[in-house]
Motif scaffolding. Structure first.
Motif, PDB file in Angstrom:
ATOM      1  N   LEU A 303      35.861  46.910  38.597  1.00  0.00           N
ATOM      2  CA  LEU A 303      36.788  47.431  37.591  1.00  0.00           C
ATOM      3  C   LEU A 303      36.052  47.913  36.347  1.00  0.00           C
ATOM      4  CD1 LEU A 303      40.006  45.221  37.257  1.00  0.00           C
ATOM      5  CD2 LEU A 303      39.844  47.623  37.870  1.00  0.00           C
ATOM      6  N   ARG A 304      35.132  47.110  35.880  1.00  0.00           N
ATOM      7  CA  ARG A 304      34.433  47.455  34.644  1.00  0.00           C
ATOM      8  C   ARG A 304      33.531  48.666  34.807  1.00  0.00           C
ATOM      9  NH1 ARG A 304      33.877  42.630  30.747  1.00  0.00           N
ATOM     10  NH2 ARG A 304      32.162  43.842  29.920  1.00  0.00           N
ATOM     11  N   SER A 305      33.097  48.931  36.029  1.00  0.00           N
ATOM     12  CA  SER A 305      32.258  50.108  36.281  1.00  0.00           C
ATOM     13  C   SER A 305      33.060  51.395  36.257  1.00  0.00           C
ATOM     14  CB  SER A 305      31.570  49.985  37.641  1.00  0.00           C
ATOM     15  OG  SER A 305      32.497  50.193  38.698  1.00  0.00           O
ATOM     16  N   ARG A 306      34.404  51.254  36.273  1.00  0.00           N
ATOM     17  CA  ARG A 306      35.337  52.384  36.324  1.00  0.00           C
ATOM     18  C   ARG A 306      35.096  53.237  37.563  1.00  0.00           C
ATOM     19  NH1 ARG A 306      35.428  55.257  30.599  1.00  0.00           N
ATOM     20  NH2 ARG A 306      37.131  56.377  31.635  1.00  0.00           N
ATOM     21  N   GLY A 307      34.642  52.559  38.629  1.00  0.00           N
ATOM     22  CA  GLY A 307      34.401  53.264  39.878  1.00  0.00           C
ATOM     23  C   GLY A 307      35.474  53.018  40.914  1.00  0.00           C
ATOM     24  N   THR A 308      36.557  52.353  40.531  1.00  0.00           N
ATOM     25  CA  THR A 308      37.583  51.976  41.497  1.00  0.00           C
ATOM     26  C   THR A 308      38.720  52.990  41.528  1.00  0.00           C
ATOM     27  OG1 THR A 308      38.799  50.667  39.873  1.00  0.00           O
ATOM     28  CG2 THR A 308      37.070  49.543  41.115  1.00  0.00           C
ATOM     29  N   VAL A 309      39.512  52.917  42.582  1.00  0.00           N
ATOM     30  CA  VAL A 309      40.752  53.676  42.668  1.00  0.00           C
ATOM     31  C   VAL A 309      41.874  52.691  42.984  1.00  0.00           C
ATOM     32  CG1 VAL A 309      39.623  55.783  43.460  1.00  0.00           C
ATOM     33  CG2 VAL A 309      40.479  54.159  45.135  1.00  0.00           C
ATOM     34  N   GLY A 310      43.086  53.029  42.562  1.00  0.00           N
ATOM     35  CA  GLY A 310      44.244  52.248  42.973  1.00  0.00           C
ATOM     36  C   GLY A 310      44.215  50.793  42.538  1.00  0.00           C
ATOM     37  N   LYS A 311      44.805  49.952  43.390  1.00  0.00           N
ATOM     38  CA  LYS A 311      45.039  48.555  43.072  1.00  0.00           C
ATOM     39  C   LYS A 311      44.056  47.640  43.767  1.00  0.00           C
ATOM     40  CE  LYS A 311      47.419  45.090  41.375  1.00  0.00           C
ATOM     41  NZ  LYS A 311      47.433  44.848  39.932  1.00  0.00           N
ATOM     42  N   LEU A 312      43.401  46.753  43.017  1.00  0.00           N
ATOM     43  CA  LEU A 312      42.484  45.758  43.560  1.00  0.00           C
ATOM     44  C   LEU A 312      43.221  44.437  43.765  1.00  0.00           C
ATOM     45  CD1 LEU A 312      40.478  47.908  42.474  1.00  0.00           C
ATOM     46  CD2 LEU A 312      38.937  46.031  41.909  1.00  0.00           C
ATOM     47  N   LEU A 313      42.927  43.789  44.885  1.00  0.00           N
ATOM     48  CA  LEU A 313      43.563  42.531  45.224  1.00  0.00           C
ATOM     49  C   LEU A 313      42.525  41.459  45.527  1.00  0.00           C
ATOM     50  CD1 LEU A 313      46.289  43.766  47.771  1.00  0.00           C
ATOM     51  CD2 LEU A 313      46.539  43.506  45.290  1.00  0.00           C
ATOM     52  N   LEU A 314      42.920  40.206  45.298  1.00  0.00           N
ATOM     53  CA  LEU A 314      42.159  39.063  45.766  1.00  0.00           C
ATOM     54  C   LEU A 314      42.988  38.361  46.847  1.00  0.00           C
ATOM     55  CD1 LEU A 314      40.890  37.430  42.428  1.00  0.00           C
ATOM     56  CD2 LEU A 314      39.596  38.890  43.993  1.00  0.00           C
ATOM     57  N   ASP A 315      42.312  37.881  47.885  1.00  0.00           N
ATOM     58  CA  ASP A 315      42.978  37.137  48.961  1.00  0.00           C
ATOM     59  C   ASP A 315      42.534  35.681  48.903  1.00  0.00           C
ATOM     60  OD1 ASP A 315      44.009  36.053  51.260  1.00  0.00           O
ATOM     61  OD2 ASP A 315      43.458  37.725  52.554  1.00  0.00           O
ATOM     62  N   PRO A 316      43.407  34.777  48.448  1.00  0.00           N
ATOM     63  CA  PRO A 316      43.015  33.371  48.315  1.00  0.00           C
ATOM     64  C   PRO A 316      42.924  32.649  49.646  1.00  0.00           C
ATOM     65  CG  PRO A 316      45.320  33.606  47.793  1.00  0.00           C
ATOM     66  CD  PRO A 316      44.790  35.004  48.037  1.00  0.00           C
ATOM     67  N   ARG A 317      43.310  33.297  50.724  1.00  0.00           N
ATOM     68  CA  ARG A 317      43.269  32.681  52.048  1.00  0.00           C
ATOM     69  C   ARG A 317      41.907  32.856  52.705  1.00  0.00           C
ATOM     70  NH1 ARG A 317      48.256  36.013  54.250  1.00  0.00           N
ATOM     71  NH2 ARG A 317      46.765  37.568  53.513  1.00  0.00           N
ATOM     72  N   LYS A 318      41.027  33.633  52.025  1.00  0.00           N
ATOM     73  CA  LYS A 318      39.682  33.889  52.570  1.00  0.00           C
ATOM     74  C   LYS A 318      38.632  33.220  51.716  1.00  0.00           C
ATOM     75  CE  LYS A 318      40.909  38.437  54.491  1.00  0.00           C
ATOM     76  NZ  LYS A 318      40.630  39.857  54.455  1.00  0.00           N
TER      77      LYS A 318
END
Length: 318
Positions: A303-318
Motif C-alpha cells: 500500500l505504501r509503495s502506491r503500487g497496488t490496485v483495488g482492494k487488499l485483503l488479509l485472510d486470518p484462516r491462513k
C-alpha cells in the motif's frame, strides 16, 4: 487467537503476529469469526500514529472485517481497531448484513472505499449531470469505485490519474474517458488537456502535496476539490483564500466517521445503494491481492509503495 499487534509506532516493520486472548464482548456488541479483513491506507497511519484519531498501544490495527456471528449471520463490520485477528468485536449498530450475491471482496470494498466514493461524489462534490470529474489514484480502492459511480451518475467526462500504463488501462476498462500519468510534470496542464482544453468541475484527491496544488489550479469556476487523504504525506500549499476567490473554488475535506453524525442514516443508504448496484451487475470491486494474516507487513508495504490496485485483503484462516 492469532492477531497482528503493534507495540511501538512505526512503519510495516512494527506489525507482529502474536497469540492473544479472545476479545471480550460488551453490551450492544457482537463477536465475529473473521473470514476476511479489509486493509485500508488509514491502517498505515494507525500503525504509525499519524491518523486523525490517535492510536493507543498496544494496538491490533484494522477497521473492517467480514465473517459470521455465532448464530451464523454473515456480517460486514466497521470497528475502531482489532480487525487484524481471527475474531473481532463490533458494535451491533456498526455491523451490517451482507446480502446474497455480495462476496467478501465486494462487501469489504464497499464498507469503507465504496461509501467514501459515494459520499465524496454525493455530499462533498454534489456532482451534477454532465460535469467533468477527475479521480486521482483511480486504480486504488476508492478510485476504482469512484470512476464507476461517476459514470453511472451521469458525469460528462471522467479523467483518471494513475502511475502506470497498466493502472490507466484498468481505469479505462472501468469507464474512464481519459487518463493522465500521475507523475506528469505539470498536472494542471495535463488535466485540462485531458478535458479537451476545459477546466475541471470536480476532483477527488487523496494524494496531497503538489498534486493537490496543481489540481486546484485546474478547477473551473465553481469547481470543487474533495480531499480525503494524504498518501504523499506532504501538505499542499494552494489552499489559500485568494486562490479560492480566483476561480470561486471550493475545497472540501471528508473523514468517513463524520458521516455517522449526519441525520437520516446516510451511511446505511450509501451501503445499500452500493450493494444494489453490485447485485445488478453495475458495479464491481477490483481484487488487489489477498495475504495471509502473518503477511500483514507485506500488505502495508504494498500500500505504501502506491503500487497496488483495488482492494487488499488479509485472510486470518491462513
Amino acid at each position: 487467537m492469532r492477531a497482528v499487534q503493534v507495540t511501538e509506532f512505526g512503519g510495516p516493520e512494527v506489525l507482529n503476529l502474536v497469540e492473544l486472548a479472545e476479545p471480550e464482548v460488551g453490551a450492544d456488541e457482537i463477536l465475529i469469526d473473521v473470514d476476511r479483513i479489509g486493509v485500508n491506507y488509514a491502517d498505515t497511519h494507525q500503525a504509525e500514529n499519524s491518523y486523525l484519531a490517535p492510536s493507543k498501544l498496544p494496538l491490533v490495527p484494522g477497521g473492517e472485517v467480514v465473517g459470521k456471528t455465532a448464530e451464523g449471520q454473515r456480517k460486514v463490520a466497521l470497528i475502531n481497531s482489532g480487525g487484524y485477528a481471527e475474531k473481532a468485536v463490533a458494535n451491533k449498530y456498526m455491523a451490517f448484513d451482507v446480502p446474497e450475491g455480495v462476496d467478501d471482496l465486494h462487501a469489504l470494498s464497499m464498507l469503507v472505499q465504496g461509501t467514501t466514493a459515494w459520499v465524496l461524489l454525493k455530499k462533498n462534490a454534489h456532482l451534477e449531470t454532465g460535469e467533468s470529474v477527475v479521480v486521482h489514484a483511480a486504480a486504488g480502492g476508492v478510485g476504482t469505485i469512484a470512476v464507476q459511480l461517476a459514470k453511472a451518475w451521469g458525469a460528462g467526462r471522467v479523467i483518471a490519474t494513475a502511475s502506470s500504463e497498466e493502472k490507466r488501462r484498468l481505469a479505462m476498462e472501468l469507464g474512464a474517458d481519459a487518463t493522465v500519468d500521475s507523475n506528469a510534470e505539470n498536472m494542471t496542464e495535463a488535466l485540462i488537456e485531458a478535458n479537451g482544453g476545459k477546466r475541471i468541475d470536480v476532483i477527488l484527491d487523496m494524494v496531497g502535496g503538489t498534486t493537490t496544488d496543481q489540481s486546484i489550479a485546474a478547477l473551473a469556476p465553481f469547481g470543487r476539490l474533495a480531499f480525503y487523504g494524504m498518501a504523499s504525506r506532504k501538505q499542499p500549499k494552494a489552499v489559500e483564500l485568494r486562490n479560492l476567490l480566483g476561480h470561486s473554488t471550493t475545497v472540501t475535506g471528508m473523514w468517513l466517521p463524520h458521516v455517522f453524525r449526519l441525520p437520516g442514516n446516510v451511511f446505511g443508504t450509501a451501503l445499500n445503494d452500493l450493494f444494489t448496484l453490485i447485485q445488478a451487475g453495475k458495479l464491481k470491486a477490483i481484487a488487489g491481492g489477498e495475504y495471509p494474516l502473518e503477511d500483514a507487513r507485506k500488505a502495508h508495504e504494498a500500500l505504501r509503495s502506491r503500487g497496488t490496485v483495488g482492494k487488499l485483503l488479509l485472510d486470518p484462516r491462513k
